[in-house]
Design a protein around this motif. Sequence first.
Motif, short mmCIF file in Angstrom:
data_model
loop_
_atom_site.label_atom_id
_atom_site.label_comp_id
_atom_site.label_asym_id
_atom_site.label_seq_id
_atom_site.Cartn_x
_atom_site.Cartn_y
_atom_site.Cartn_z
N LEU A 24 -12.65 -36.72 22.63
CA LEU A 24 -12.89 -35.39 22.06
C LEU A 24 -14.33 -34.94 22.31
CD1 LEU A 24 -10.99 -35.60 18.64
CD2 LEU A 24 -10.39 -34.19 20.62
N ALA A 25 -15.26 -35.87 22.21
CA ALA A 25 -16.66 -35.55 22.47
C ALA A 25 -16.86 -35.12 23.92
CB ALA A 25 -17.55 -36.74 22.14
N ALA A 26 -16.15 -35.79 24.83
CA ALA A 26 -16.23 -35.40 26.24
C ALA A 26 -15.67 -33.99 26.45
CB ALA A 26 -15.47 -36.41 27.10
N ALA A 27 -14.58 -33.68 25.73
CA ALA A 27 -14.01 -32.34 25.83
C ALA A 27 -14.97 -31.30 25.26
CB ALA A 27 -12.67 -32.29 25.08
N CYS A 28 -15.65 -31.63 24.16
CA CYS A 28 -16.63 -30.72 23.56
C CYS A 28 -17.80 -30.48 24.51
CB CYS A 28 -17.13 -31.28 22.23
SG CYS A 28 -15.90 -31.24 20.91
N TRP A 29 -18.21 -31.53 25.22
CA TRP A 29 -19.29 -31.39 26.21
C TRP A 29 -18.89 -30.43 27.31
CZ3 TRP A 29 -18.98 -32.56 31.43
CH2 TRP A 29 -20.19 -32.51 32.14
N TYR A 30 -17.63 -30.45 27.70
CA TYR A 30 -17.15 -29.62 28.80
C TYR A 30 -16.89 -28.18 28.37
CZ TYR A 30 -14.18 -28.15 32.71
OH TYR A 30 -13.64 -27.48 33.78
N ALA A 31 -16.55 -27.95 27.11
CA ALA A 31 -16.13 -26.64 26.63
C ALA A 31 -17.12 -25.52 26.93
CB ALA A 31 -15.83 -26.71 25.13
N PRO A 32 -18.45 -25.68 26.72
CA PRO A 32 -19.37 -24.57 26.99
C PRO A 32 -19.44 -24.18 28.46
CG PRO A 32 -20.40 -26.24 25.61
CD PRO A 32 -19.14 -26.83 26.13
N ARG A 33 -18.92 -25.00 29.33
CA ARG A 33 -18.94 -24.72 30.76
C ARG A 33 -17.73 -23.92 31.22
NH1 ARG A 33 -21.52 -29.02 29.17
NH2 ARG A 33 -23.33 -29.79 30.31
N VAL A 34 -16.81 -23.63 30.30
CA VAL A 34 -15.56 -22.95 30.64
C VAL A 34 -15.63 -21.50 30.17
CG1 VAL A 34 -13.06 -22.95 30.38
CG2 VAL A 34 -14.31 -25.12 30.41
N ASP A 35 -15.37 -20.57 31.07
CA ASP A 35 -15.37 -19.15 30.74
C ASP A 35 -14.19 -18.86 29.79
OD1 ASP A 35 -15.22 -16.39 30.62
OD2 ASP A 35 -15.61 -16.11 32.76
N ARG A 39 -10.04 -19.32 30.40
CA ARG A 39 -9.33 -20.38 29.69
C ARG A 39 -9.75 -20.34 28.23
NH1 ARG A 39 -10.27 -25.65 33.36
NH2 ARG A 39 -8.57 -26.45 32.08
N PRO A 40 -9.18 -19.43 27.46
CA PRO A 40 -9.63 -19.19 26.08
C PRO A 40 -9.45 -20.37 25.14
CG PRO A 40 -7.60 -18.00 26.53
CD PRO A 40 -8.08 -18.53 27.84
N GLY A 41 -8.51 -21.26 25.41
CA GLY A 41 -8.28 -22.37 24.50
C GLY A 41 -9.47 -23.27 24.30
N TRP A 42 -10.37 -23.30 25.29
CA TRP A 42 -11.55 -24.16 25.18
C TRP A 42 -12.54 -23.67 24.12
CZ3 TRP A 42 -12.30 -28.90 27.22
CH2 TRP A 42 -11.38 -29.32 28.19
N VAL A 43 -12.39 -22.41 23.69
CA VAL A 43 -13.26 -21.91 22.62
C VAL A 43 -13.08 -22.75 21.36
CG1 VAL A 43 -13.68 -19.95 21.08
CG2 VAL A 43 -13.28 -19.56 23.52
N PRO A 277 -24.42 -23.13 19.41
CA PRO A 277 -24.98 -23.77 20.61
C PRO A 277 -23.96 -24.52 21.46
CG PRO A 277 -26.39 -24.16 18.72
CD PRO A 277 -25.13 -23.56 18.19
N SER A 278 -22.75 -24.70 20.94
CA SER A 278 -21.69 -25.36 21.70
C SER A 278 -20.82 -24.35 22.45
CB SER A 278 -20.81 -26.20 20.77
OG SER A 278 -20.27 -25.40 19.73
N SER A 279 -21.32 -23.13 22.63
CA SER A 279 -20.52 -22.06 23.21
C SER A 279 -20.94 -21.72 24.64
CB SER A 279 -20.63 -20.80 22.35
OG SER A 279 -21.95 -20.28 22.40
N TYR A 280 -20.03 -21.09 25.34
CA TYR A 280 -20.30 -20.56 26.67
C TYR A 280 -21.39 -19.50 26.61
CZ TYR A 280 -19.35 -18.09 31.10
OH TYR A 280 -19.47 -17.49 32.34
N THR A 281 -21.38 -18.69 25.54
CA THR A 281 -22.38 -17.64 25.37
C THR A 281 -23.79 -18.22 25.32
OG1 THR A 281 -20.82 -16.23 24.18
CG2 THR A 281 -23.15 -15.81 23.82
N TYR A 282 -23.99 -19.22 24.48
CA TYR A 282 -25.30 -19.85 24.35
C TYR A 282 -25.74 -20.45 25.68
CZ TYR A 282 -28.82 -23.31 22.91
OH TYR A 282 -29.96 -24.07 22.81
N ARG A 283 -24.86 -21.17 26.34
CA ARG A 283 -25.20 -21.82 27.60
C ARG A 283 -25.57 -20.78 28.66
NH1 ARG A 283 -24.47 -26.54 30.49
NH2 ARG A 283 -23.96 -26.26 32.70
N THR A 284 -24.84 -19.65 28.70
CA THR A 284 -25.11 -18.62 29.69
C THR A 284 -26.46 -17.96 29.47
OG1 THR A 284 -22.75 -18.15 29.95
CG2 THR A 284 -24.27 -16.43 30.65
N LEU A 285 -26.79 -17.64 28.22
CA LEU A 285 -28.04 -16.96 27.93
C LEU A 285 -29.25 -17.89 28.03
CD1 LEU A 285 -27.33 -14.46 25.01
CD2 LEU A 285 -28.02 -13.96 27.35
N ARG A 286 -29.08 -19.14 27.63
CA ARG A 286 -30.23 -20.05 27.63
C ARG A 286 -30.58 -20.56 29.02
NH1 ARG A 286 -32.15 -25.25 26.84
NH2 ARG A 286 -30.13 -26.21 27.28
#
Length: 347
Positions: A24-35, A39-43, A277-286
Amino acid sequence: MGKKATFYLLNNLLIAATVGFLLLAAACWYAPRVDPCIRPGWVVVGLAMPVVMAFNLGLLVYWLIRRRWIAFVPLLALLLNMSYVASVFQLPNPWHPAERDYDFTVVTLNVHGFRQELGFRSSVEQTARFMREHKADVVCLQEFREGRSMPLDSIVAAFAFLPHHRLEGGLALFSRYPIGECTYFDYGDGVNGAMVADLDIDGRPVRLLNVHLQTTGMAPLMRIYRKEPGMGVPWRQARGTLLANACKRAEQARQLRRIIDATDGPTVVAGDLNDMPSSYTYRTLRDGLRDGFRQRGSGFGSTFRGMKGLLRLDYIFFGKGLICQVYEIPDVRLSDHRPVIAELEFN
């Protein structure tokens, strides 16, 4: 079943759970990299990050107490997501520079329409007093509005110690320094917007983005639930709203990213992202910017009072040419959000 067999079964179940939480931690690490628009389920996976990290921390402590080799599994899970951990928690930092050992102070606050218990006027006055006491040079406000008891000119007068200002679209910018070109734009698909302003900080240009991204949309649904608890939370509607708004924030973040990438000089991004901070939005802006909390923060980085005070939604990022001397999130009741303060210095 005897005690030995029961212990053996529980031990194996805990081992299986430990491996499961690593996955699950590996999936959480990957989630912010998914638009989330693709693929909305990764939110939902990204939102689960705090819970997954908490379980891995508990498992790490448990296995360390028992001195079992499998302790390395939850440790690996934590290390894998150390970037997230650093974005929400920093060890207490006792260091503080000498008075005014920085060039300018930026403060951001979602004022929630100045809807506090003491009334609109008192809320405005308390907010202005807080900014003055903390020697704010640049103030970014979201959900800004005027009220019957205090029109715009009276609000501007309350912030008179910051003589330059721009007000538009629910955003307000007050500055001690001159404001050059300033553009407001909505994102074209939502209710919030962004303000892009060029500041003259003692002869040095700084581009400031005062941003407010799409809300989650959950608050109206929860208000309905609280008024009529027997109906239950409309989970299908809630999930659809949550995922749709996550997609809107992703697109808004990409729009802001294009502005940031087109800016050559020092850049500051301040505001309410409505995302963790675990979101695609945070990763994109930072990306390419530095998070002031990670550089000079202290303790737990929560900025939103709702949800038991567990969420970090408000941020100050900055780019090359700037360093952060102090980053604070004072626990004051000015709004349903906490103010965020960054004391910045030209490098």
